[in-house]
Design a protein around this motif. Structure first.
Motif, PDB file in Angstrom:
ATOM      1  N   ALA A 137      40.486  26.448  17.849  1.00  0.00           N
ATOM      2  CA  ALA A 137      39.778  27.236  19.063  1.00  0.00           C
ATOM      3  C   ALA A 137      38.809  26.577  19.811  1.00  0.00           C
ATOM      4  CB  ALA A 137      39.185  28.537  18.339  1.00  0.00           C
ATOM      5  N   ASP A 138      39.178  25.549  20.398  1.00  0.00           N
ATOM      6  CA  ASP A 138      38.234  24.975  21.385  1.00  0.00           C
ATOM      7  C   ASP A 138      37.912  25.215  22.733  1.00  0.00           C
ATOM      8  OD1 ASP A 138      40.769  24.451  22.433  1.00  0.00           O
ATOM      9  OD2 ASP A 138      40.520  22.323  22.504  1.00  0.00           O
ATOM     10  N   ILE A 139      38.228  26.452  23.055  1.00  0.00           N
ATOM     11  CA  ILE A 139      37.823  27.064  24.314  1.00  0.00           C
ATOM     12  C   ILE A 139      37.149  28.193  24.082  1.00  0.00           C
ATOM     13  CG2 ILE A 139      38.769  28.106  26.494  1.00  0.00           C
ATOM     14  CD1 ILE A 139      40.857  26.100  26.644  1.00  0.00           C
ATOM     15  N   GLU A 140      36.068  28.685  24.597  1.00  0.00           N
ATOM     16  CA  GLU A 140      35.207  29.854  24.313  1.00  0.00           C
ATOM     17  C   GLU A 140      36.014  31.087  24.767  1.00  0.00           C
ATOM     18  OE1 GLU A 140      33.186  32.262  22.944  1.00  0.00           O
ATOM     19  OE2 GLU A 140      32.461  30.400  22.583  1.00  0.00           O
ATOM     20  N   PRO A 141      36.526  31.968  23.767  1.00  0.00           N
ATOM     21  CA  PRO A 141      37.374  33.251  24.199  1.00  0.00           C
ATOM     22  C   PRO A 141      36.312  34.073  24.971  1.00  0.00           C
ATOM     23  CG  PRO A 141      37.588  32.633  21.947  1.00  0.00           C
ATOM     24  CD  PRO A 141      36.282  31.637  22.124  1.00  0.00           C
ATOM     25  N   ALA A 142      35.109  34.169  25.171  1.00  0.00           N
ATOM     26  CA  ALA A 142      34.340  34.948  25.790  1.00  0.00           C
ATOM     27  C   ALA A 142      34.686  34.711  27.289  1.00  0.00           C
ATOM     28  CB  ALA A 142      32.838  35.019  25.377  1.00  0.00           C
ATOM     29  N   TYR A 143      34.402  33.112  27.532  1.00  0.00           N
ATOM     30  CA  TYR A 143      34.596  32.825  28.830  1.00  0.00           C
ATOM     31  C   TYR A 143      36.144  33.148  29.459  1.00  0.00           C
ATOM     32  CZ  TYR A 143      30.421  29.888  27.926  1.00  0.00           C
ATOM     33  OH  TYR A 143      29.370  29.521  27.479  1.00  0.00           O
ATOM     34  N   VAL A 144      37.142  33.214  28.724  1.00  0.00           N
ATOM     35  CA  VAL A 144      38.453  33.590  29.062  1.00  0.00           C
ATOM     36  C   VAL A 144      38.464  34.921  29.364  1.00  0.00           C
ATOM     37  CG1 VAL A 144      40.803  33.700  28.237  1.00  0.00           C
ATOM     38  CG2 VAL A 144      39.607  31.655  27.693  1.00  0.00           C
ATOM     39  N   LEU A 145      37.812  35.931  28.753  1.00  0.00           N
ATOM     40  CA  LEU A 145      37.699  37.080  28.913  1.00  0.00           C
ATOM     41  C   LEU A 145      37.066  37.315  30.239  1.00  0.00           C
ATOM     42  CD1 LEU A 145      36.837  38.719  25.566  1.00  0.00           C
ATOM     43  CD2 LEU A 145      39.066  39.190  26.873  1.00  0.00           C
ATOM     44  N   ILE A 146      36.124  36.537  30.649  1.00  0.00           N
ATOM     45  CA  ILE A 146      35.567  36.805  31.891  1.00  0.00           C
ATOM     46  C   ILE A 146      36.470  36.453  33.014  1.00  0.00           C
ATOM     47  CG2 ILE A 146      33.528  35.845  33.508  1.00  0.00           C
ATOM     48  CD1 ILE A 146      31.950  35.789  30.936  1.00  0.00           C
ATOM     49  N   ALA A 147      37.084  35.368  32.703  1.00  0.00           N
ATOM     50  CA  ALA A 147      38.200  34.878  33.819  1.00  0.00           C
ATOM     51  C   ALA A 147      39.184  35.929  33.884  1.00  0.00           C
ATOM     52  CB  ALA A 147      38.632  33.679  33.514  1.00  0.00           C
ATOM     53  N   LEU A 148      39.568  36.507  32.773  1.00  0.00           N
ATOM     54  CA  LEU A 148      40.432  37.662  32.920  1.00  0.00           C
ATOM     55  C   LEU A 148      39.981  38.856  33.652  1.00  0.00           C
ATOM     56  CD1 LEU A 148      43.453  38.137  31.978  1.00  0.00           C
ATOM     57  CD2 LEU A 148      42.731  39.007  29.983  1.00  0.00           C
ATOM     58  N   LEU A 149      38.847  39.108  33.376  1.00  0.00           N
ATOM     59  CA  LEU A 149      38.255  40.147  34.215  1.00  0.00           C
ATOM     60  C   LEU A 149      38.276  39.934  35.747  1.00  0.00           C
ATOM     61  CD1 LEU A 149      36.611  42.837  34.520  1.00  0.00           C
ATOM     62  CD2 LEU A 149      34.594  41.602  34.086  1.00  0.00           C
ATOM     63  N   GLY A 150      37.846  38.816  36.051  1.00  0.00           N
ATOM     64  CA  GLY A 150      38.021  38.309  37.434  1.00  0.00           C
ATOM     65  C   GLY A 150      39.442  38.427  38.100  1.00  0.00           C
ATOM     66  N   ALA A 151      40.309  38.190  37.352  1.00  0.00           N
ATOM     67  CA  ALA A 151      41.805  38.391  37.793  1.00  0.00           C
ATOM     68  C   ALA A 151      42.095  39.838  38.004  1.00  0.00           C
ATOM     69  CB  ALA A 151      42.796  37.709  36.608  1.00  0.00           C
ATOM     70  N   MET A 152      41.677  40.694  37.009  1.00  0.00           N
ATOM     71  CA  MET A 152      41.966  42.243  37.026  1.00  0.00           C
ATOM     72  C   MET A 152      41.307  42.670  38.450  1.00  0.00           C
ATOM     73  SD  MET A 152      41.369  43.121  33.195  1.00  0.00           S
ATOM     74  CE  MET A 152      41.446  45.080  33.836  1.00  0.00           C
ATOM     75  N   CYS A 153      40.059  42.311  38.501  1.00  0.00           N
ATOM     76  CA  CYS A 153      39.088  42.770  39.911  1.00  0.00           C
ATOM     77  C   CYS A 153      39.935  42.250  41.089  1.00  0.00           C
ATOM     78  CB  CYS A 153      37.913  42.320  39.816  1.00  0.00           C
ATOM     79  SG  CYS A 153      36.888  43.133  38.426  1.00  0.00           S
ATOM     80  N   SER A 154      40.572  40.909  41.063  1.00  0.00           N
ATOM     81  CA  SER A 154      41.126  40.331  42.094  1.00  0.00           C
ATOM     82  C   SER A 154      42.304  41.242  42.453  1.00  0.00           C
ATOM     83  CB  SER A 154      41.634  39.077  42.078  1.00  0.00           C
ATOM     84  OG  SER A 154      42.109  38.312  43.007  1.00  0.00           O
ATOM     85  N   GLY A 155      43.136  41.566  41.467  1.00  0.00           N
ATOM     86  CA  GLY A 155      44.371  42.312  41.800  1.00  0.00           C
ATOM     87  C   GLY A 155      44.001  43.764  42.233  1.00  0.00           C
ATOM     88  N   ALA A 156      43.040  44.460  41.706  1.00  0.00           N
ATOM     89  CA  ALA A 156      42.431  45.555  42.189  1.00  0.00           C
ATOM     90  C   ALA A 156      42.105  45.548  43.580  1.00  0.00           C
ATOM     91  CB  ALA A 156      41.467  46.248  41.233  1.00  0.00           C
ATOM     92  N   ALA A 157      41.404  44.715  43.837  1.00  0.00           N
ATOM     93  CA  ALA A 157      40.871  44.314  45.614  1.00  0.00           C
ATOM     94  C   ALA A 157      42.217  44.330  46.264  1.00  0.00           C
ATOM     95  CB  ALA A 157      40.149  43.212  45.580  1.00  0.00           C
ATOM     96  N   TYR A 158      43.152  43.611  45.853  1.00  0.00           N
ATOM     97  CA  TYR A 158      44.434  43.353  46.607  1.00  0.00           C
ATOM     98  C   TYR A 158      44.998  44.910  46.961  1.00  0.00           C
ATOM     99  CZ  TYR A 158      49.070  42.154  48.129  1.00  0.00           C
ATOM    100  OH  TYR A 158      50.313  42.115  48.431  1.00  0.00           O
TER     101      TYR A 158
END
Length: 286
Positions: A137-158
Motif C-alpha cells: 500500500a505505497d499510495i495514500e488511500p486518503a489522497y485517492v479518495l480526494i481524487a475520486l471526490l473530484g471526479a464525482m464533482c466533475s461528473g456532476a458539473a457536466y
C-alpha cells in the motif's frame, strides 16, 4: 481532441511542478484568476451578457467545478501524475449515473459494468491495506479518495451543463467556473500563502494558458467528431501524463497501477461506445 489532450497533460505537469513548493489551493486560485480574465475578455469580444439566465444552475455548476478542480489539483500534486490523471477519468461514469437520476436518462447494464470496473481500477491504484496488505500500500488511500471526490464533482458539473442545455451560451458556462473559483478558494489560499518565485510565475501563467488551449481544442473536437470517438481519443491524456511522469518526474507506475488504469479506461471506453447520441458520457478534465 489529441491536441487538447496534449495541452491538458502539460497543464497537469505544470501543476505538479508548481505544487512542489506552492500550496495546491494557491495554484487553483491563480488558475481561476487567469481564466477569469480570459473568459471576461472572450465574453466582451463576443458581445455576450456575462451572467446568464439560469443563475442557480450556473452557480451550482461553478461550485461543483471548483470542488472538482481543487481535488484534482491536490491529487496531481500529492499522487503520481499518471495515477491522478487516470482516477479523474472515472468522471464519465458518475456523469452517466447522475444523469439517470437528475435527467431521467436510462442507465442499464453497461453503466453498471462501467461503475464496477472503474471502482475496481481505483482500488487497484489505491491498494488499501485492509484489502492488499500494508506491504504494497505505497499510495495514500486518503489522497485517492480526494481524487475520486473530484471526479464525482466533475461528473456532476457536466450533468448540470447538460441540464441547462443550449439556452446558456457556452462562454457564460465557462465564465462561471472561475467566477466562483476565485472567491471560494481565496480564504484557503491566503491561510498558507507563499509568494511565487520567478519561474513559478511562468508555471502559473502556463497553467492558465494551457487550460484555455486544451478547452478550445477539445470543444472543437467534440463539435466535429462523434462523442464516443472523441472521448476515446481524449484518453491520450493518460498516455501523455504517464510519459511526463516517467521521463521528467521519475514516476514509474507499478503493475497494480497499470492494471488499475487499464481497467478504468476499459470501463469508460465501453460506456462511451454504448451510449446513445445526446446522452451523458462526462468530461475529461475540470
Amino acid at each position: 481532441m489529441a491536441v487538447g489532450a496534449f495541452w491538458f497533460s502539460i497543464m497537469s505537469l505544470l501543476v505538479k511542478v508548481a505544487g512542489r513548493r506552492l500550496p495546491s489551493m494557491e495554484v487553483v486560485f491563480f488558475r481561476g484568476l487567469i481564466t477569469l480574465v480570459i473568459s471576461w475578455v472572450a465574453l466582451r469580444h463576443a458581445g455576450v451578457a456575462p451572467f446568464g439566465t439560469q443563475r442557480r444552475l450556473l452557480i451550482a455548476r461553478g461550485v461543483l467545478g471548483t470542488i472538482a478542480l481543487s481535488c484534482f489539483y491536490f491529487s496531481v500534486i500529492h499522487l503520481p501524475l499518471a495515477e491522478a490523471t487516470v482516477i479523474q477519468y472515472t468522471n464519465p461514469v458518475f456523469a452517466t449515473l447522475l444523469a439517470a437520476w437528475w435527467l431521467g436518462e436510462r442507465a442499464g447494464r453497461a453503466e453498471v459494468f462501467a461503475l464496477v470496473v472503474s471502482l475496481i481500477g481505483v482500488l487497484c491504484i489505491a491498494r488499501p491495506s485492509m484489502l492488499f496488505g500494508q506491504s504494497i500500500a505505497d499510495i495514500e488511500p486518503a489522497y485517492v479518495l480526494i481524487a475520486l471526490l473530484g471526479a464525482m464533482c466533475s461528473g456532476a458539473a457536466y450533468v448540470l451543463v447538460r441540464r441547462m442545455g443550449v439556452r446558456e451560451h457556452r462562454l457564460v458556462v465557462v465564465f462561471y467556473l472561475p467566477l466562483l473559483t476565485v472567491p471560494m478558494v481565496l480564504p484557503f489560499a491566503v491561510m498558507d500563502w507563499i509568494w511565487p518565485r520567478g519561474w513559478e510565475w511562468l508555471a502559473l501563467l502556463g497553467i492558465g494558458a494551457t487550460t484555455q488551449l486544451a478547452q478550445v481544442n477539445m470543444t472543437r473536437g467534440l463539435q466535429l467528431e462523434s462523442s464516443a470517438r472523441a472521448t476515446t481519443v481524449g484518453y491520450l491524456q493518460i498516455v501523455f501524463a504517464t510519459l511526463w511522469g516517467a521521463v521528467l518526474l521519475s514516476e514509474i507506475p507499478d503493475g497494480w497501477s497499470i492494471f488499475g488504469g487499464l481497467v478504468i479506461v476499459i470501463g469508460s471506453v465501453v460506456l462511451a461506445r454504448v451510449r446513445r447520441p445526446g446522452t451523458a458520457v462526462g468530461s475529461v478534465a475540470p
